[in-house]
Design an enzyme around this catalytic site. Structure first.
Site, PDB file in Angstrom:
ATOM      1  CG  HIS A  69      51.988  74.457  29.145  1.00 58.26           C
ATOM      2  ND1 HIS A  69      51.124  73.867  29.510  1.00 58.26           N
ATOM      3  CD2 HIS A  69      52.426  74.933  27.783  1.00 58.26           C
ATOM      4  CE1 HIS A  69      50.148  74.646  28.039  1.00 58.26           C
ATOM      5  NE2 HIS A  69      51.245  75.876  27.358  1.00 58.26           N
ATOM      6  CG  HIS A  90      47.037  75.243  26.352  1.00 62.81           C
ATOM      7  ND1 HIS A  90      47.237  76.518  26.983  1.00 62.81           N
ATOM      8  CD2 HIS A  90      46.032  75.554  27.477  1.00 62.81           C
ATOM      9  CE1 HIS A  90      46.778  77.539  27.109  1.00 62.81           C
ATOM     10  NE2 HIS A  90      45.642  76.753  28.016  1.00 62.81           N
ATOM     11  CE1 TYR A 139      51.666  74.254  21.761  1.00 61.90           C
ATOM     12  CE2 TYR A 139      51.115  75.158  24.575  1.00 61.90           C
ATOM     13  CZ  TYR A 139      51.116  75.456  22.889  1.00 61.90           C
ATOM     14  OH  TYR A 139      50.506  76.524  22.520  1.00 61.90           O
TER      15      TYR A 139
END
Length: 356
Positions: A177, A180, A182
């Site tokens: 990931h 977004h 992060y």
């Protein structure tokens, strides 16, 4: 056979169709553990016919959680519950994927239905957050600690350990990931990364941590299993991460053994003006696919069978990731096949309800 239901093989793993359950945070864990909610939530989408089911963001460390109720994979005790889920998914003819994540400065928040506000380190269930630079996501949130070199090494070790556990838990697709807003996205974007060392400044420096994460993941991730990376293809903000950057990054990631770029957008700037609408992020998946020459996944307000089929048929992306539509309809693939006139297998237990 429609494009949506055409099988595809990546490395040694065959997906029976191009429909993927996108990671969706459930905020329903205690101390990172799965429970019946996760089994039913993910399992029902496998029963519903999706080819690949990816877990919600699984925190690689306790401080990497968005909330105290996030799914976790930071200790070996988490493996058994996750394995129960992967086994059920596999029994339905689907493939189980896991999204490995660290929230960085967006960690330590209440669940959305509890208000979603940041939890200060001094509050109950709160903790100190980390980031590439001491810049909070919003002005009202606590200032994160700038990651030291030792802290970066710990993050790399945590990603590696989480990957080992993912293999033991039975996952056959891993997604890193880096979207977004992060931690890994925070390093990519010059809006959140103002470091002056080898992890900040130039494009090559800002992508360094992601490349090092991939390298560490690959030391334990089986070569025969696919590796995805989710990116936010643009910050939607001047001076931030851009679509050009995403193409350049994807070109590098292809040489590093990444198989699929999952193209989302936004999340790193609190007040970014995002032109949300049906399929508003598909153009980025198309551009990365065409210019970087790598498989891509499209995500974002894809809600109809016709829309999904057109995206694939026109060559804009190779996979369709759905989130909210799967919350509304866990059996979207079964209904989609009927709409497209494709003959697919239904679970034997549901066979009597299959449209004729």
């Amino acid at each position: 056979m429609s494009a949506l239901f055409s099988p595809i093989t990546i490395r040694s793993i065959q997906l029976k169709n191009r429909i993927v359950v996108s990671p969706m945070c459930q905020y329903s864990s205690e101390n990172g553990f799965t429970n019946d909610w996760h089994l039913v939530h993910l399992g029902s989408r496998a029963v519903g016919g999706a080819g690949l089911i990816i877990t919600e963001a699984a925190a690689i460390s306790p401080e990497g959680r968005i909330s105290p109720h996030d799914l976790g994979i930071w200790k070996d005790e988490h493996i058994a519950g996750l394995k129960r889920i992967t086994q059920f998914i596999n029994q339905q003819g689907a493939v189980a994927g896991i999204q490995l994540a660290h929230a960085g400065r967006k960690a330590s928040h209440h669940r959305p239905w509890d208000g979603g506000k940041a939890i200060a380190p001094t509050e109950e269930k709160g903790w100190e957050t980390v980031a590439p630079s001491p810049i909070p996501f919003t002005e009202t949130e606590p200032i994160p600690l700038e990651l030291t070199t030792e802290g970066i090494h710990n993050v790399l070790a945590d990603f590696q350990d989480a990957t080992r556990r993912s293999v033991e838990a039975g996952f056959q697709v891993a997604e890193i990931h880096a979207a977004h807003g992060y931690l890994l996205h925070q390093f990519l974007s010059p809006l959140s990364n103002q470091r002056t060392d080898n992890y900040g400044g130039s494009f090559d420096n800002r992508i360094r941590l992601l490349l090092e994460v991939i390298e560490r993941v690959q030391t334990v991730w089986p070569e025969e299993y696919p590796l995805f990376v989710r990116i936010s293809a643009t910050d939607w903000t001047e001076g931030g991460w851009t679509a050009d950057d995403s193409v350049a990054l994807a070109t590098v990631l292809k040489t590093k053994g990444v198989d699929v770029i999952d193209c989302s957008t936004g999340g790193n700037v609190a007040k970014a003006k995002i032109p949300v609408g049906p399929g508003y992020q598909v153009e980025f998946a198309e551009r990365v696919k065409q210019e970087a020459g790598i498989l891509t996944a499209a995500v974002g307000l894809i809600t109809t069978v016709e829309q999904a089929e057109e995206i694939l048929e026109s060559g804009q992306a190779d996979f369709i990731l759905m989130a909210r539509e799967f919350l509304r309809d866990p059996y979207f693939p079964l209904h989609a096949a009927h709409t497209l006139g494709d003959e697919i297998a239904w679970p034997a237990q549901y066979e009597r309800a299959k449209p004729r």
